[in-house]
Every structure is written in C-alpha cells, then in structure tokens.
Design a protein around this motif. Structure first.
Motif, PDB file in Angstrom:
ATOM      1  N   SER A   1     -37.220  61.688 108.725  1.00  0.00           N
ATOM      2  CA  SER A   1     -37.563  62.068 107.349  1.00  0.00           C
ATOM      3  C   SER A   1     -36.324  62.340 106.507  1.00  0.00           C
ATOM      4  CB  SER A   1     -38.485  63.291 107.342  1.00  0.00           C
ATOM      5  OG  SER A   1     -37.845  64.412 107.936  1.00  0.00           O
ATOM      6  N   TRP A   2     -35.180  62.547 107.148  1.00  0.00           N
ATOM      7  CA  TRP A   2     -33.927  62.665 106.404  1.00  0.00           C
ATOM      8  C   TRP A   2     -33.490  61.273 105.968  1.00  0.00           C
ATOM      9  CZ3 TRP A   2     -31.215  65.760 110.855  1.00  0.00           C
ATOM     10  CH2 TRP A   2     -31.686  67.071 110.872  1.00  0.00           C
ATOM     11  N   THR A   3     -33.201  61.097 104.706  1.00  0.00           N
ATOM     12  CA  THR A   3     -32.777  59.795 104.189  1.00  0.00           C
ATOM     13  C   THR A   3     -31.531  59.310 104.913  1.00  0.00           C
ATOM     14  OG1 THR A   3     -33.655  60.411 102.034  1.00  0.00           O
ATOM     15  CG2 THR A   3     -32.163  58.524 102.091  1.00  0.00           C
ATOM     16  N   TYR A   4     -31.570  58.048 105.334  1.00  0.00           N
ATOM     17  CA  TYR A   4     -30.461  57.346 106.001  1.00  0.00           C
ATOM     18  C   TYR A   4     -30.252  57.736 107.471  1.00  0.00           C
ATOM     19  CZ  TYR A   4     -29.076  56.145 101.200  1.00  0.00           C
ATOM     20  OH  TYR A   4     -29.053  55.714  99.908  1.00  0.00           O
ATOM     21  N   TYR A   5     -30.999  58.693 107.996  1.00  0.00           N
ATOM     22  CA  TYR A   5     -30.758  59.134 109.374  1.00  0.00           C
ATOM     23  C   TYR A   5     -31.723  58.448 110.337  1.00  0.00           C
ATOM     24  CZ  TYR A   5     -27.494  62.661 107.772  1.00  0.00           C
ATOM     25  OH  TYR A   5     -26.407  63.284 107.228  1.00  0.00           O
ATOM     26  N   ARG A   6     -31.180  58.000 111.466  1.00  0.00           N
ATOM     27  CA  ARG A   6     -31.964  57.285 112.466  1.00  0.00           C
ATOM     28  C   ARG A   6     -31.553  57.734 113.875  1.00  0.00           C
ATOM     29  NH1 ARG A   6     -33.149  55.701 107.893  1.00  0.00           N
ATOM     30  NH2 ARG A   6     -32.746  53.649 106.989  1.00  0.00           N
TER      31      ARG A   6
ATOM     32  N   LEU B   1     -35.019  66.823 121.007  1.00  0.00           N
ATOM     33  CA  LEU B   1     -33.905  67.717 120.721  1.00  0.00           C
ATOM     34  C   LEU B   1     -32.615  66.932 120.885  1.00  0.00           C
ATOM     35  CD1 LEU B   1     -32.818  70.680 120.241  1.00  0.00           C
ATOM     36  CD2 LEU B   1     -32.605  70.796 122.743  1.00  0.00           C
ATOM     37  N   VAL B   2     -31.784  66.921 119.855  1.00  0.00           N
ATOM     38  CA  VAL B   2     -30.464  66.300 119.928  1.00  0.00           C
ATOM     39  C   VAL B   2     -29.435  67.419 119.966  1.00  0.00           C
ATOM     40  CG1 VAL B   2     -28.796  64.780 118.809  1.00  0.00           C
ATOM     41  CG2 VAL B   2     -31.248  64.270 118.649  1.00  0.00           C
ATOM     42  N   ASP B   3     -28.679  67.487 121.043  1.00  0.00           N
ATOM     43  CA  ASP B   3     -27.646  68.507 121.212  1.00  0.00           C
ATOM     44  C   ASP B   3     -26.291  67.856 120.940  1.00  0.00           C
ATOM     45  OD1 ASP B   3     -25.783  70.383 122.069  1.00  0.00           O
ATOM     46  OD2 ASP B   3     -26.997  71.027 123.774  1.00  0.00           O
TER      47      ASP B   3
ATOM     48  N   GLN C   1     -41.771  65.618 116.403  1.00  0.00           N
ATOM     49  CA  GLN C   1     -40.830  66.571 115.795  1.00  0.00           C
ATOM     50  C   GLN C   1     -39.431  66.361 116.379  1.00  0.00           C
ATOM     51  OE1 GLN C   1     -42.162  70.622 116.811  1.00  0.00           O
ATOM     52  NE2 GLN C   1     -43.327  69.712 118.497  1.00  0.00           N
ATOM     53  N   VAL C   2     -38.433  66.536 115.540  1.00  0.00           N
ATOM     54  CA  VAL C   2     -37.039  66.336 115.934  1.00  0.00           C
ATOM     55  C   VAL C   2     -36.234  67.545 115.472  1.00  0.00           C
ATOM     56  CG1 VAL C   2     -34.977  64.882 115.679  1.00  0.00           C
ATOM     57  CG2 VAL C   2     -37.254  63.827 115.716  1.00  0.00           C
ATOM     58  N   ARG C   3     -35.378  68.002 116.349  1.00  0.00           N
ATOM     59  CA  ARG C   3     -34.439  69.078 115.971  1.00  0.00           C
ATOM     60  C   ARG C   3     -33.043  68.677 116.422  1.00  0.00           C
ATOM     61  NH1 ARG C   3     -34.829  75.601 117.243  1.00  0.00           N
ATOM     62  NH2 ARG C   3     -32.915  76.166 116.105  1.00  0.00           N
TER      63      ARG C   3
ATOM     64  N   LEU D   1     -20.238  64.601 108.579  1.00  0.00           N
ATOM     65  CA  LEU D   1     -21.313  63.621 108.663  1.00  0.00           C
ATOM     66  C   LEU D   1     -22.484  64.093 109.524  1.00  0.00           C
ATOM     67  CD1 LEU D   1     -19.151  60.394 109.144  1.00  0.00           C
ATOM     68  CD2 LEU D   1     -20.293  61.169 107.058  1.00  0.00           C
ATOM     69  N   THR D   2     -22.347  65.272 110.125  1.00  0.00           N
ATOM     70  CA  THR D   2     -23.373  65.792 111.033  1.00  0.00           C
ATOM     71  C   THR D   2     -24.388  66.621 110.271  1.00  0.00           C
ATOM     72  OG1 THR D   2     -21.772  65.875 112.836  1.00  0.00           O
ATOM     73  CG2 THR D   2     -23.778  67.167 113.110  1.00  0.00           C
ATOM     74  N   ARG D   3     -25.653  66.308 110.480  1.00  0.00           N
ATOM     75  CA  ARG D   3     -26.724  67.102 109.881  1.00  0.00           C
ATOM     76  C   ARG D   3     -27.509  67.784 110.994  1.00  0.00           C
ATOM     77  NH1 ARG D   3     -30.897  65.430 105.045  1.00  0.00           N
ATOM     78  NH2 ARG D   3     -31.916  67.463 104.924  1.00  0.00           N
ATOM     79  N   ARG D   4     -27.725  69.087 110.845  1.00  0.00           N
ATOM     80  CA  ARG D   4     -28.484  69.844 111.828  1.00  0.00           C
ATOM     81  C   ARG D   4     -29.746  70.402 111.172  1.00  0.00           C
ATOM     82  NH1 ARG D   4     -23.149  70.670 113.304  1.00  0.00           N
ATOM     83  NH2 ARG D   4     -22.715  70.504 115.540  1.00  0.00           N
ATOM     84  N   GLY D   5     -30.752  70.643 111.996  1.00  0.00           N
ATOM     85  CA  GLY D   5     -31.985  71.212 111.479  1.00  0.00           C
ATOM     86  C   GLY D   5     -33.194  70.496 112.039  1.00  0.00           C
TER      87      GLY D   5
END
Length: 201
Positions: free
Chosen positions: A154-159, A73-75, A197-199, A104-108
């Motif tokens: 699984s999101w392109t470019y996200y690490r 979980l990333v808060d 899993q990542v959220r 630039l922030t992606r959530r989900g």
C-alpha cells in the motif's frame, strides 16, 4: 605399576570425547560455509557485507495482534523476511535484500494490495534523479529488476519482489524495496494474499 597415559577411559571421558567427535563435522561444515560466503563477498565487492549472524526464527506475537490474512515481517537488521500463515502453522523464513541507505528505508505497517506474475518496472522519479542514465521502462524478463513475481504494498513504489541477480540477497542493495531469491518470492507469492499484513522493522 600402570602407566596413566594408557589407563582405561572413564564413562564421562568417553561421552565427552564422543560428543566432540560428532560435533566436529557440523562445526567444520559451518566454518567452511561461512568461509565460502565471505570469499564470495570479497570477490563481488570487498566493501559489502552480508548479515547472517542474527538470521533466526521469530514469533509473530510481538509484532501482530492476529494472523488474519497472514503476516509478513521484514527485519532490516537481520535482512530477513518472515511469513506466518493464517492457519497459525505455516511459517517461512527467507534471506532478503534491503535498501542501500537509511534514507531509502521505510518502516511501519502496510499490506499487500496486488500480486503480479512477471512484473514490469519503471524507476521512480527520485531514482531517475539519482541515476538519469537508467532506462524509463523495463518489460518482464531476465533484465527486469523485480524478478519473476512481485507483491505490491500500500506504500507507493514499495514492493516485495524477486531478483535475477542473486548477489543482492543478504545485502544493502535496493532503492527501497525488499528483494528475495526468485524461488523464494514464488513460494511467498503462493502463500500471501491481497490483504496480508506487512510490518517492516
């Protein structure tokens, strides 16, 4: 006639006084630690603040239905990354860097799809539009912005990756990725697996 200033202390007074004395070093240490953080931030950039007020342990249940393959979980608000192992015992809490802007922030929900030791780095097309002077490629090493280890999502470019610049941790300093101290990404890298899993919230 006795002087009340020198009366024998009551048990309640003794306990209260002792408790305050025992708490004083911890309280002073906390204040000194916070002061050091604030002073180092002012030196690095007077306009950038770290968020340390809500950095606390969390329970996985409000965010995941199970711990199959583990969970991250990333808060964004508290600038923290939480990891729970599939054994339901292992738990880690790391300070993190977060994206510099909401745009630039992606959530989900996403997941770890690849693990790389010594990642290389190429800026995305959008990064190059914003920063045309940036190099097109940086090999693994001390100049690499991904640090020593990276978890590809699984999101392109996200690490989720390390960094050689420790000043970035606890700050809005990334172009979308989540950064950890190199020592912390190495620990997380050993625990997480492909399929974790990542959220991001």
């Amino acid at each position: 006639m006795s002087d009340s200033r020198f009366a024998a202390p009551t048990r309640r007074g003794f306990i209260a006084g002792t408790a305050s004395l025992l708490a004083a070093p911890a309280y002073a240490q906390r204040l000194v630690g916070e002061q050091n953080v604030l002073e180092s931030e002012r030196e690095a950039n007077p306009n950038v603040r770290r968020n340390i007020s809500s950095f606390s342990a969390q329970d996985w249940r409000p965010y995941f239905s199970s711990l199959r393959n583990g969970a991250i979980l990333v808060d964004i608000d508290s600038r923290a990354l939480h990891y729970w192992g599939p054994d339901q015992v292992t738990y880690r809490l790391y300070p993190s860097s977060i994206p510099i802007s909401e745009e630039l922030t992606r959530r989900g929900r996403t997941s770890v799809i690849q693990k790389v030791v010594g990642p290389d780095w190429r800026p995305t097309p959008n990064m190059l539009k914003r920063n045309p002077e940036w190099p097109r490629y940086i090999p693994p090493g001390p100049d690499n912005p991904l640090g020593t280890h990276a978890l590809y999502l699984s999101w392109t470019y996200y690490r989720i990756h390390g960094t050689h610049d420790n000043r970035k941790i606890g700050r809005k300093s990334s172009n979308g990725c989540i950064g950890l101290y190199n020592a912390h990404i190495q620990d997380l890298f050993a625990l997480a697996q492909v399929g974790t899993q990542v959220r991001v919230i």
